[in-house]
Design a protein around this motif. Structure first.
Motif, PDB file in Angstrom:
ATOM      1  N   VAL A 207      17.381  65.842  32.922  1.00 60.74           N
ATOM      2  CA  VAL A 207      18.424  64.946  33.431  1.00 60.74           C
ATOM      3  C   VAL A 207      19.521  65.754  34.120  1.00 60.74           C
ATOM      4  O   VAL A 207      20.022  65.371  35.194  1.00 60.74           O
ATOM      5  CB  VAL A 207      19.018  64.094  32.290  1.00 60.74           C
ATOM      6  N   ILE A 208      19.907  66.876  33.518  1.00 58.87           N
ATOM      7  CA  ILE A 208      20.937  67.728  34.113  1.00 58.87           C
ATOM      8  C   ILE A 208      20.474  68.208  35.497  1.00 58.87           C
ATOM      9  O   ILE A 208      21.233  68.169  36.474  1.00 58.87           O
ATOM     10  CB  ILE A 208      21.256  68.918  33.192  1.00 58.87           C
ATOM     11  N   GLY A 209      19.217  68.655  35.577  1.00 59.42           N
ATOM     12  CA  GLY A 209      18.688  69.109  36.860  1.00 59.42           C
ATOM     13  C   GLY A 209      18.608  67.999  37.887  1.00 59.42           C
ATOM     14  O   GLY A 209      18.951  68.191  39.063  1.00 59.42           O
ATOM     15  N   ASN A 213      20.994  67.513  41.491  1.00 58.07           N
ATOM     16  CA  ASN A 213      20.360  67.374  42.800  1.00 58.07           C
ATOM     17  C   ASN A 213      21.069  66.300  43.628  1.00 58.07           C
ATOM     18  O   ASN A 213      21.328  66.481  44.830  1.00 58.07           O
ATOM     19  CB  ASN A 213      18.886  67.016  42.616  1.00 58.07           C
ATOM     20  N   ASP A 214      21.397  65.171  42.991  1.00 55.87           N
ATOM     21  CA  ASP A 214      22.139  64.107  43.668  1.00 55.87           C
ATOM     22  C   ASP A 214      23.493  64.595  44.151  1.00 55.87           C
ATOM     23  O   ASP A 214      23.925  64.307  45.280  1.00 55.87           O
ATOM     24  CB  ASP A 214      22.350  62.930  42.705  1.00 55.87           C
ATOM     25  N   LYS A 215      24.167  65.342  43.302  1.00 53.55           N
ATOM     26  CA  LYS A 215      25.521  65.785  43.633  1.00 53.55           C
ATOM     27  C   LYS A 215      25.509  66.823  44.753  1.00 53.55           C
ATOM     28  O   LYS A 215      26.419  66.841  45.602  1.00 53.55           O
ATOM     29  CB  LYS A 215      26.195  66.332  42.377  1.00 53.55           C
ATOM     30  N   ILE A 250      20.167  55.986  46.050  1.00 53.27           N
ATOM     31  CA  ILE A 250      19.575  54.822  45.382  1.00 53.27           C
ATOM     32  C   ILE A 250      18.062  54.851  45.447  1.00 53.27           C
ATOM     33  O   ILE A 250      17.373  54.561  44.456  1.00 53.27           O
ATOM     34  CB  ILE A 250      20.119  53.518  46.007  1.00 53.27           C
ATOM     35  N   ILE A 251      17.499  55.220  46.602  1.00 53.25           N
ATOM     36  CA  ILE A 251      16.038  55.264  46.750  1.00 53.25           C
ATOM     37  C   ILE A 251      15.432  56.312  45.822  1.00 53.25           C
ATOM     38  O   ILE A 251      14.427  56.071  45.156  1.00 53.25           O
ATOM     39  CB  ILE A 251      15.656  55.543  48.218  1.00 53.25           C
ATOM     40  N   THR A 252      16.057  57.494  45.763  1.00 54.23           N
ATOM     41  CA  THR A 252      15.560  58.545  44.865  1.00 54.23           C
ATOM     42  C   THR A 252      15.606  58.092  43.417  1.00 54.23           C
ATOM     43  O   THR A 252      14.642  58.275  42.668  1.00 54.23           O
ATOM     44  CB  THR A 252      16.394  59.830  45.038  1.00 54.23           C
ATOM     45  N   ILE A 282      18.924  58.945  34.563  1.00 47.81           N
ATOM     46  CA  ILE A 282      18.908  58.604  35.989  1.00 47.81           C
ATOM     47  C   ILE A 282      20.037  57.630  36.302  1.00 47.81           C
ATOM     48  O   ILE A 282      20.766  57.786  37.287  1.00 47.81           O
ATOM     49  CB  ILE A 282      17.542  58.003  36.379  1.00 47.81           C
ATOM     50  N   LEU A 283      20.187  56.612  35.458  1.00 48.08           N
ATOM     51  CA  LEU A 283      21.255  55.627  35.670  1.00 48.08           C
ATOM     52  C   LEU A 283      22.629  56.278  35.593  1.00 48.08           C
ATOM     53  O   LEU A 283      23.482  56.098  36.489  1.00 48.08           O
ATOM     54  CB  LEU A 283      21.135  54.509  34.637  1.00 48.08           C
ATOM     55  N   ILE A 284      22.862  57.057  34.545  1.00 43.62           N
ATOM     56  CA  ILE A 284      24.169  57.688  34.359  1.00 43.62           C
ATOM     57  C   ILE A 284      24.455  58.714  35.452  1.00 43.62           C
ATOM     58  O   ILE A 284      25.550  58.774  36.013  1.00 43.62           O
ATOM     59  CB  ILE A 284      24.242  58.348  32.963  1.00 43.62           C
ATOM     60  N   GLY A 285      23.437  59.539  35.784  1.00 43.91           N
ATOM     61  CA  GLY A 285      23.622  60.559  36.806  1.00 43.91           C
ATOM     62  C   GLY A 285      23.880  59.977  38.180  1.00 43.91           C
ATOM     63  O   GLY A 285      24.706  60.500  38.944  1.00 43.91           O
ATOM     64  N   THR A 286      23.203  58.885  38.502  1.00 43.34           N
ATOM     65  CA  THR A 286      23.424  58.233  39.801  1.00 43.34           C
ATOM     66  C   THR A 286      24.838  57.673  39.900  1.00 43.34           C
ATOM     67  O   THR A 286      25.531  57.851  40.918  1.00 43.34           O
ATOM     68  CB  THR A 286      22.395  57.106  40.015  1.00 43.34           C
ATOM     69  N   LEU A 287      25.285  57.011  38.845  1.00 42.49           N
ATOM     70  CA  LEU A 287      26.636  56.445  38.847  1.00 42.49           C
ATOM     71  C   LEU A 287      27.706  57.537  38.917  1.00 42.49           C
ATOM     72  O   LEU A 287      28.714  57.387  39.617  1.00 42.49           O
ATOM     73  CB  LEU A 287      26.840  55.576  37.604  1.00 42.49           C
ATOM     74  N   SER A 288      27.477  58.648  38.201  1.00 39.83           N
ATOM     75  CA  SER A 288      28.478  59.725  38.227  1.00 39.83           C
ATOM     76  C   SER A 288      28.513  60.410  39.593  1.00 39.83           C
ATOM     77  O   SER A 288      29.568  60.875  40.034  1.00 39.83           O
ATOM     78  CB  SER A 288      28.201  60.737  37.117  1.00 39.83           C
ATOM     79  N   SER A 289      27.373  60.488  40.284  1.00 42.94           N
ATOM     80  CA  SER A 289      27.348  61.067  41.630  1.00 42.94           C
ATOM     81  C   SER A 289      28.176  60.236  42.596  1.00 42.94           C
ATOM     82  O   SER A 289      28.820  60.773  43.496  1.00 42.94           O
ATOM     83  CB  SER A 289      25.899  61.154  42.139  1.00 42.94           C
ATOM     84  N   ILE A 290      28.153  58.919  42.414  1.00 42.22           N
ATOM     85  CA  ILE A 290      28.850  58.014  43.329  1.00 42.22           C
ATOM     86  C   ILE A 290      30.321  57.855  42.953  1.00 42.22           C
ATOM     87  O   ILE A 290      31.205  57.897  43.811  1.00 42.22           O
ATOM     88  CB  ILE A 290      28.160  56.635  43.344  1.00 42.22           C
ATOM     89  N   PHE A 291      30.595  57.694  41.661  1.00 39.28           N
ATOM     90  CA  PHE A 291      31.932  57.266  41.245  1.00 39.28           C
ATOM     91  C   PHE A 291      32.784  58.349  40.578  1.00 39.28           C
ATOM     92  O   PHE A 291      33.987  58.146  40.403  1.00 39.28           O
ATOM     93  CB  PHE A 291      31.823  56.087  40.275  1.00 39.28           C
ATOM     94  N   VAL A 292      32.185  59.471  40.170  1.00 39.75           N
ATOM     95  CA  VAL A 292      32.949  60.447  39.380  1.00 39.75           C
ATOM     96  C   VAL A 292      33.129  61.785  40.092  1.00 39.75           C
ATOM     97  O   VAL A 292      34.235  62.336  40.116  1.00 39.75           O
ATOM     98  CB  VAL A 292      32.280  60.669  38.004  1.00 39.75           C
ATOM     99  N   ALA A 293      32.051  62.330  40.673  1.00 39.57           N
ATOM    100  CA  ALA A 293      32.119  63.677  41.236  1.00 39.57           C
ATOM    101  C   ALA A 293      33.137  63.787  42.368  1.00 39.57           C
ATOM    102  O   ALA A 293      33.959  64.712  42.402  1.00 39.57           O
ATOM    103  CB  ALA A 293      30.727  64.097  41.726  1.00 39.57           C
TER     104      ALA A 293
END
Length: 321
Positions: A207-209, A213-215, A250-252, A282-293
């Motif tokens: 999950v970390i990896g 990648n998203d970020k 989102i697609i990834t 995946i859910l948490i990492g996607t949201l953090s890439s969009i809203f937190v980083a």
């Protein structure tokens, strides 16, 4: 292939106080859950009995697992040993007088082996016990500490890489969001009290990896837009970066989640923990890439000057043709 318009202008940074506030609350709640409720560690961490059983005829893993569950051994881990006739069975002895572990007593390995063999032979008379062993909790404690160290090393290594590739602010943002993603994922396991074993630990590292990648994709677009823009307002650049990469993000996430769902439904109980952890991550990492980083980058004061090549400041590079 795009889900969202490449040039959309959704104001993600306008929600930064709300989104980062929720992220902080989730981290605090996860730490509290882990401290108060704890994790439901599996046999990999708590120790237990390990048996190898041989069958004269091919046997299905599900068949062995069903037989053990009918015999009252509900949480046994059953795995094939390179063929269709030999299986490994790991289970945690019950805390009762019959098992010999009540009141801190030692495990009665012979009794447990007999119970397992008798239970399996009731369903498959061709079952034969091949070997038996007991793994103490000290090994599990070592695995737990090694897993924590591995997670910390991964996060710090990623931060060092981003600090070299981009700039120190990106490294800080990445470390903060990776800590958030890992903590919240583990916190959900503490809340649900699902079994936490080596498979789940491996998936937390995955999950970390995945999340980083998203970020990195967003960070790359941030650097590119900062260098291209004449008047680079940080908030505008960060918003455009998220919007430009939103479809890809989102697609990834969607296709990775579909793969993990297929693994959960068709891969068998052995990989359930891995698949569920990845779906949560995946859910948490996607949201953090969009809203937190990106809000963290904004608060750290990232600017165009931080990302431009520093050739003029380096006399050695300035002399080169």
């Amino acid at each position: 292939m795009e889900i969202f318009n490449h040039n959309a202008n959704i104001n993600f940074l306008g929600m930064r106080k709300f989104s980062v506030g929720i992220a902080i609350l989730l981290m605090i709640a996860s730490i509290a859950l882990i401290a108060v409720k704890g994790l439901n560690y599996g046999l990999d961490f708590t120790g237990g009995v390990s048996l190898v059983v041989d069958f004269e005829q091919p046997v299905q893993i599900g068949e062995v697992r069903d037989a053990l569950e009918k015999g009252g051994m509900e949480h046994a881990i059953v795995q094939s040993l390179g063929g269709t006739r030999e299986v490994s069975i790991r289970l945690q002895p019950k805390d009762d007088p019959a098992s010999g572990v009540a009141n801190g007593g030692k495990v009665n390995l012979d009794r447990i082996a007999e119970d397992v063999t008798r239970t399996l032979q009731a369903a498959r008379p061709d079952a034969r016990l091949k070997s038996r062993d007991y793994v103490g909790s000290a090994v599990g404690e070592e695995l737990r500490s090694d897993g924590i160290i591995a997670a910390i090393v991964v996060v710090l290594g990623i931060g060092l890489y981003l600090g070299i590739r981009f700039e120190w602010r990106f490294a800080v943002a990445a470390i903060a969001t990776e800590a958030h993603d890992a903590l919240v994922t583990v916190g959900i396991f503490a809340l649900m009290q699902r079994e936490f074993d080596l498979t789940v630990l491996a998936s937390v590292l995955a999950v970390i990896g995945y999340s980083i990648n998203d970020k990195v994709v967003v960070f790359d677009r941030v650097r590119e837009l900062f260098r291209l823009a004449r008047k680079a307002e940080p908030e505008e650049i960060l918003n455009r970066s998220i919007n430009n990469t939103l479809s890809r993000t989102i697609i990834t996430a969607l296709f990775t989640a579909i793969t993990m769902a297929a693994l959960y439904f068709f891969g068998g109980p052995v990989v359930h923990g891995f698949a569920i952890t990845m779906l949560i991550g995946i859910l948490i990492g996607t949201l953090s890439s969009i809203f937190v980083a990106s809000p963290i980058l904004l608060w750290l004061g990232v600017s165009k000057q931080d990302l431009m090549p520093k050739t003029k400041d380096n006399p050695e590079l300035a002399r080169r043709p």
